[in-house]
Motif scaffolding. Structure first.
Motif, PDB file in Angstrom:
ATOM      1  N   ASN A 155      30.369 -59.738  -9.112  1.00 31.02           N
ATOM      2  CA  ASN A 155      29.633 -59.927  -7.885  1.00 31.02           C
ATOM      3  C   ASN A 155      30.399 -60.069  -6.738  1.00 31.02           C
ATOM      4  O   ASN A 155      30.103 -60.169  -5.573  1.00 31.02           O
ATOM      5  N   PHE A 156      31.630 -60.299  -6.033  1.00 30.86           N
ATOM      6  CA  PHE A 156      32.643 -60.521  -4.974  1.00 30.86           C
ATOM      7  C   PHE A 156      33.292 -59.166  -4.713  1.00 30.86           C
ATOM      8  O   PHE A 156      32.852 -58.996  -3.374  1.00 30.86           O
ATOM      9  N   LYS A 157      32.892 -57.952  -5.985  1.00 35.72           N
ATOM     10  CA  LYS A 157      33.293 -56.940  -5.079  1.00 35.72           C
ATOM     11  C   LYS A 157      31.563 -56.472  -4.512  1.00 35.72           C
ATOM     12  O   LYS A 157      31.852 -56.121  -3.775  1.00 35.72           O
ATOM     13  N   ILE A 158      30.742 -56.251  -4.941  1.00 39.01           N
ATOM     14  CA  ILE A 158      29.252 -56.248  -4.130  1.00 39.01           C
ATOM     15  C   ILE A 158      29.233 -56.681  -3.057  1.00 39.01           C
ATOM     16  O   ILE A 158      29.286 -56.465  -1.905  1.00 39.01           O
ATOM     17  N   MET A 159      29.734 -57.768  -3.129  1.00 38.81           N
ATOM     18  CA  MET A 159      29.789 -59.274  -1.650  1.00 38.81           C
ATOM     19  C   MET A 159      30.482 -58.139  -1.184  1.00 38.81           C
ATOM     20  O   MET A 159      29.488 -58.242   0.736  1.00 38.81           O
ATOM     21  N   GLU A 160      31.217 -57.844  -1.256  1.00 35.31           N
ATOM     22  CA  GLU A 160      32.692 -57.884  -0.048  1.00 35.31           C
ATOM     23  C   GLU A 160      31.905 -56.107   0.547  1.00 35.31           C
ATOM     24  O   GLU A 160      32.026 -55.591   1.536  1.00 35.31           O
ATOM     25  N   ASN A 161      31.359 -55.344  -0.636  1.00 34.17           N
ATOM     26  CA  ASN A 161      31.012 -53.700  -0.159  1.00 34.17           C
ATOM     27  C   ASN A 161      30.017 -53.638   0.272  1.00 34.17           C
ATOM     28  O   ASN A 161      29.541 -53.198   0.884  1.00 34.17           O
ATOM     29  N   SER A 162      28.618 -55.109   0.398  1.00 37.49           N
ATOM     30  CA  SER A 162      27.106 -54.876   1.170  1.00 37.49           C
ATOM     31  C   SER A 162      27.196 -55.631   2.235  1.00 37.49           C
ATOM     32  O   SER A 162      26.408 -55.784   2.941  1.00 37.49           O
ATOM     33  N   PHE A 163      28.271 -56.292   2.968  1.00 35.90           N
ATOM     34  CA  PHE A 163      28.506 -57.687   3.878  1.00 35.90           C
ATOM     35  C   PHE A 163      28.495 -56.666   4.856  1.00 35.90           C
ATOM     36  O   PHE A 163      28.838 -55.857   5.520  1.00 35.90           O
ATOM     37  N   ASN A 164      27.457 -56.700   5.892  1.00 36.71           N
ATOM     38  CA  ASN A 164      27.611 -55.506   6.792  1.00 36.71           C
ATOM     39  C   ASN A 164      26.815 -56.544   8.217  1.00 36.71           C
ATOM     40  O   ASN A 164      25.745 -57.378   8.344  1.00 36.71           O
ATOM     41  N   SER A 165      28.118 -56.961   9.169  1.00 38.22           N
ATOM     42  CA  SER A 165      27.596 -57.423  10.228  1.00 38.22           C
ATOM     43  C   SER A 165      26.445 -56.952  11.198  1.00 38.22           C
ATOM     44  O   SER A 165      25.860 -57.385  12.346  1.00 38.22           O
ATOM     45  N   SER A 166      26.050 -55.452  11.018  1.00 38.46           N
ATOM     46  CA  SER A 166      25.419 -55.087  11.835  1.00 38.46           C
ATOM     47  C   SER A 166      23.978 -55.504  11.807  1.00 38.46           C
ATOM     48  O   SER A 166      23.246 -56.074  12.426  1.00 38.46           O
ATOM     49  N   ASN A 167      23.462 -55.603  10.400  1.00 37.30           N
ATOM     50  CA  ASN A 167      21.970 -56.952  10.347  1.00 37.30           C
ATOM     51  C   ASN A 167      21.896 -57.563  11.201  1.00 37.30           C
ATOM     52  O   ASN A 167      20.762 -58.303  11.361  1.00 37.30           O
ATOM     53  N   ILE A 168      23.022 -58.857  11.174  1.00 36.61           N
ATOM     54  CA  ILE A 168      23.090 -59.713  12.094  1.00 36.61           C
ATOM     55  C   ILE A 168      23.343 -59.949  12.899  1.00 36.61           C
ATOM     56  O   ILE A 168      22.239 -59.975  13.582  1.00 36.61           O
ATOM     57  N   LEU A 169      23.827 -58.708  13.818  1.00 35.13           N
ATOM     58  CA  LEU A 169      23.629 -58.251  15.292  1.00 35.13           C
ATOM     59  C   LEU A 169      22.339 -58.028  15.627  1.00 35.13           C
ATOM     60  O   LEU A 169      21.676 -58.672  16.608  1.00 35.13           O
ATOM     61  N   ASP A 170      21.727 -57.343  14.134  1.00 33.10           N
ATOM     62  CA  ASP A 170      19.950 -56.863  14.510  1.00 33.10           C
ATOM     63  C   ASP A 170      19.120 -57.688  14.987  1.00 33.10           C
ATOM     64  O   ASP A 170      18.350 -58.102  15.599  1.00 33.10           O
ATOM     65  N   THR A 171      19.444 -58.431  13.882  1.00 33.04           N
ATOM     66  CA  THR A 171      18.310 -60.127  13.794  1.00 33.04           C
ATOM     67  C   THR A 171      18.858 -61.049  15.093  1.00 33.04           C
ATOM     68  O   THR A 171      17.308 -61.584  15.939  1.00 33.04           O
TER      69      THR A 171
END
Length: 258
Positions: free
Chosen positions: A146-162
């Motif tokens: 779970n922690f590894k997937i969270m690390e790989n999935s975190f994408n700051s650009s998604n937050i910025l686009d929102t």
């Protein structure tokens, strides 16, 4: 008829206070100051859920002078709870799927056309917000995957686009946009490994909000900093008590447009 609250609260745990006496809630404190509010968020909203709900309400002819758009711990939790399903097969935390949602892949040069797309072509029946909510968090079953997937999935650009879309909508609708960071009770967040992981990524999200607000000259209420040494204002790891809500009310009032 048109609903015209002075303040639209867009957030989750920051504003979800069902355990409090009504007189201790943020909403009650604001309304005592003659601030009409709308607090439409459900528990466990991510910022993308918040944006979807805002769009939904604006289409219903809700008009507001001020929008408080909050960073949310749920943008971390939806990544952490990625391996679990409810009995009906749906995810515990399920962010909206861009490919099936109202947001096309766009160049922000065409934002004016995007706004037209939202308010002319979006059908209310395309989603049900509450079907995408968590029922429980199976903390005991979390593991390194779970922690590894969270690390790989975190994408700051998604937050910025929102945030870019929220900024543009507020500009077009002449809404005073106020951003806020998400506060936690530090001692509670440091107790367990999974909480420390959550806090690490939550701080990243808060920082994205800070930088975006600074770069775009947008008002920011930095609740993370305000409550950093005020643990007596938190009733658990990330919910406020009456004392905390009095402080939040004061900070929000300072930033409202007359």
């Amino acid at each position: 008829s048109t609903l015209k609250p002075k303040l639209y609260l867009s957030g989750d745990c920051n504003f979800f206070e069902f355990d409090l006496n009504m007189r201790e809630t943020l909403a009650y404190n604001l309304e005592k100051k003659n601030i009409s509010i709308l607090n439409p968020s459900c528990p466990h909203y991510s910022i993308l859920h918040q944006l979807n709900r805002l769009t939904f309400d604006l289409k219903r002819n809700i008009k507001t002078k001020n929008l408080l758009f909050s960073a949310s711990v749920n943008d971390v939790l939806l990544l952490l709870n990625n391996n679990y399903s409810k009995s009906d097969g749906s995810n515990f935390y399920k962010p909206f799927d861009f490919s099936n949602n109202l947001f096309p892949k766009i160049n922000f040069f065409y934002l004016r056309y995007f706004l037209f797309y939202i308010f002319r072509n979006y059908k209310r029946s395309t989603y049900n917000l509450e079907d995408n909510m968590i029922i429980k968090t199976p903390w005991n079953d979390l593991n390194y995957k779970n922690f590894k997937i969270m690390e790989n999935s975190f994408n700051s650009s998604n937050i910025l686009d929102t945030l870019k879309i929220v900024k543009f909508i507020c500009k077009e609708k002449k809404i005073n946009l106020i951003l806020s960071t998400f506060a936690v009770k530090q001692s509670e967040m440091e107790k367990y490994n999974h909480r420390r992981k959550i806090l690490y990524y939550l701080k990243k999200i808060n920082n994205i909000f800070r930088i975006f607000a600074y770069d775009n000259n947008i008002k920011l209420i930095d609740f993370e900093k305000i409550f950093r040494n005020k643990e007596c204002c938190m009733r658990n790891k990330w919910d406020y008590n009456f004392k905390g809500n009095k402080i939040r009310c004061f900070e929000i009032l300072k930033n409202l447009r007359n």
